[in-house]
Design a protein around this motif. Sequence first.
Motif, mmCIF file in Angstrom:
data_model
loop_
_atom_site.group_PDB
_atom_site.id
_atom_site.type_symbol
_atom_site.label_atom_id
_atom_site.label_comp_id
_atom_site.label_asym_id
_atom_site.label_seq_id
_atom_site.Cartn_x
_atom_site.Cartn_y
_atom_site.Cartn_z
ATOM 1 N N TYR A 275 9.665 7.305 6.697
ATOM 2 C CA TYR A 275 10.011 6.263 5.731
ATOM 3 C C TYR A 275 8.870 6.109 4.731
ATOM 4 C CZ TYR A 275 13.622 4.828 9.069
ATOM 5 O OH TYR A 275 14.697 4.794 9.920
ATOM 6 N N PRO A 276 9.172 5.903 3.450
ATOM 7 C CA PRO A 276 8.118 5.620 2.467
ATOM 8 C C PRO A 276 7.424 4.302 2.810
ATOM 9 C CG PRO A 276 10.182 6.208 1.373
ATOM 10 C CD PRO A 276 10.504 5.990 2.808
ATOM 11 N N ILE A 277 6.113 4.251 2.630
ATOM 12 C CA ILE A 277 5.369 3.024 2.924
ATOM 13 C C ILE A 277 5.840 1.889 2.019
ATOM 14 C CG2 ILE A 277 3.071 2.000 3.036
ATOM 15 C CD1 ILE A 277 1.897 4.647 3.634
ATOM 16 N N THR A 278 6.221 2.226 0.794
ATOM 17 C CA THR A 278 6.676 1.187 -0.139
ATOM 18 C C THR A 278 7.931 0.493 0.376
ATOM 19 O OG1 THR A 278 7.817 2.953 -1.366
ATOM 20 C CG2 THR A 278 5.650 2.267 -2.173
ATOM 21 N N ASP A 279 8.811 1.254 1.075
ATOM 22 C CA ASP A 279 10.017 0.635 1.635
ATOM 23 C C ASP A 279 9.664 -0.319 2.770
ATOM 24 O OD1 ASP A 279 11.382 2.160 -0.154
ATOM 25 O OD2 ASP A 279 12.325 3.489 1.323
ATOM 26 N N ASN A 298 -2.356 0.109 -3.140
ATOM 27 C CA ASN A 298 -2.485 1.399 -3.824
ATOM 28 C C ASN A 298 -1.500 2.414 -3.244
ATOM 29 O OD1 ASN A 298 -3.663 1.825 -1.346
ATOM 30 N ND2 ASN A 298 -5.309 3.143 -2.106
ATOM 31 N N PHE A 299 -0.353 1.929 -2.753
ATOM 32 C CA PHE A 299 0.612 2.807 -2.107
ATOM 33 C C PHE A 299 1.177 3.827 -3.089
ATOM 34 C CE2 PHE A 299 1.904 -0.533 1.296
ATOM 35 C CZ PHE A 299 0.671 -0.360 1.879
ATOM 36 N N SER A 300 1.400 5.013 -2.587
ATOM 37 C CA SER A 300 2.015 6.085 -3.374
ATOM 38 C C SER A 300 3.330 6.448 -2.705
ATOM 39 C CB SER A 300 1.078 7.291 -3.453
ATOM 40 O OG SER A 300 0.787 7.773 -2.156
ATOM 41 N N GLU A 334 -4.876 -1.407 1.289
ATOM 42 C CA GLU A 334 -5.373 -0.124 0.783
ATOM 43 C C GLU A 334 -4.981 0.980 1.758
ATOM 44 O OE1 GLU A 334 -9.519 1.838 -0.926
ATOM 45 O OE2 GLU A 334 -9.602 0.100 0.398
ATOM 46 N N CYS A 335 -4.365 2.026 1.224
ATOM 47 C CA CYS A 335 -3.916 3.146 2.056
ATOM 48 C C CYS A 335 -4.840 4.342 1.858
ATOM 49 C CB CYS A 335 -2.471 3.525 1.704
ATOM 50 S SG CYS A 335 -1.818 4.881 2.698
ATOM 51 N N GLU A 336 -5.349 4.865 2.935
ATOM 52 C CA GLU A 336 -6.159 6.078 2.922
ATOM 53 C C GLU A 336 -5.502 7.122 3.816
ATOM 54 O OE1 GLU A 336 -10.070 4.972 4.096
ATOM 55 O OE2 GLU A 336 -10.582 4.066 2.162
ATOM 56 N N GLU A 337 -6.116 8.298 3.863
ATOM 57 C CA GLU A 337 -5.505 9.404 4.607
ATOM 58 C C GLU A 337 -5.368 9.095 6.091
ATOM 59 O OE1 GLU A 337 -6.143 14.219 5.401
ATOM 60 O OE2 GLU A 337 -7.573 13.087 4.152
#
Length: 404
Positions: A275-279, A298-300, A334-337
């Motif tokens: 699932y996309p993080i934005t959803d 900063n989600f992509s 904040e989203c990182e790897e």
Amino acid sequence: MNKHSILLRIIIFFILALVATTALFKVMHKHEFTNEREKLRVHYHHVAMSVMRWKIGESTYDELLIALKKDKISVVDNSNLYKSIQGLKKFDTVSCAKGDFHLYEQGSFRYVIVPPEVGTMLLKDENTKSINVDYVWWLYAAFIAIMLILFLSIAISLYPLKHLQQQIRRFGEGDIDIDFTSTRKDEIAEVSNEFNKSAKKIRDILHARIIFLRNITHECKTPITSGKLALEFIEESKAKEKLNNVFTRLELLLKEFVHIEKITATDQKLQKKLYPITDILGQATDMLFLEPDSIKNNFSKRRLDVNFELFTIVFKNLIDNGLKYSQNNDFYIECEEYGIHFCSRGDEMDESLEHYIQPFTKGEMKSSESFGLGLYIVDAILKKHNYTLSYRYENGYNCFTIEL
């Protein structure tokens, strides 16, 4: 194979035992061969002594023949055979009275050539027996066979450990209806049977817990709903406001219980998809009646392999917790790897994270609407996804991180 494996240690032990046993039997074979050869040397030394006594005149030739016959030795009068024997490789040499008696083997007989000063005499051992110590290698083969049988029996006995490990892993993943019982009589079977007893107790406790949570939520919903409906017919007053707050808090508590019941239900299989993080963020903000754009992030287009419903609860609780305890609503994601950080400006927590992920544990600020179950539920859901919740305080911000 795991370097700490019991089976690996047993294999190493048997290899070392095999090497040591081989070396031991080689020494034993050499010793037995030397021992048998020494017996032959004593025998032929006795023959040499009889010849030398005849040489120095202590006995006659006839007496020599009688003495040799007792030792089953005959004199061979064959010059051609004498010469052919001399051309062979010496088997051994026996010294007697400063004379060397050379031993040779041809065919199935052993021959003795007396020293040149005695004469060209060729003696034949009529009772020649070869030095045979092969029984040592037969003993070695039998010992190795016993060791291999013992090794295989130990390896087979350890195999149920692998099966037990797989069953325990499945049990830990939620399949609590596994039967660990064993009909074997060894120690591993005893461990399996004892573990089965413990697993049964755990199953009973979990079932009782789930039934309790389901019953309490079910039984409480009806009076809460009835109470809220009755409030509509009461005139506005401080008492009505207090009652309304009580019913609202009870509803919130029941929702938390429902969440706990969902994540602790051991028979629930975790259905995961990408699932996309934005959803996930959008669904979480909807549950909090917030606009998705109101949360700085900063989600992509990154996706997570998760259970959407449960992970939405994680985001909802961490966002709610961050906003509730932040100063001036200073909160961002904040989203990182390798992780997702939920950071809010505020004072550092008084206790460690382990304290706050316990049920019914909460902070001091703005806690009137909190039951102290938020981080407990978050931690439980993340564990089901094999993720970890961590905390750090940095530059005035409390940061909760989902370590992916």
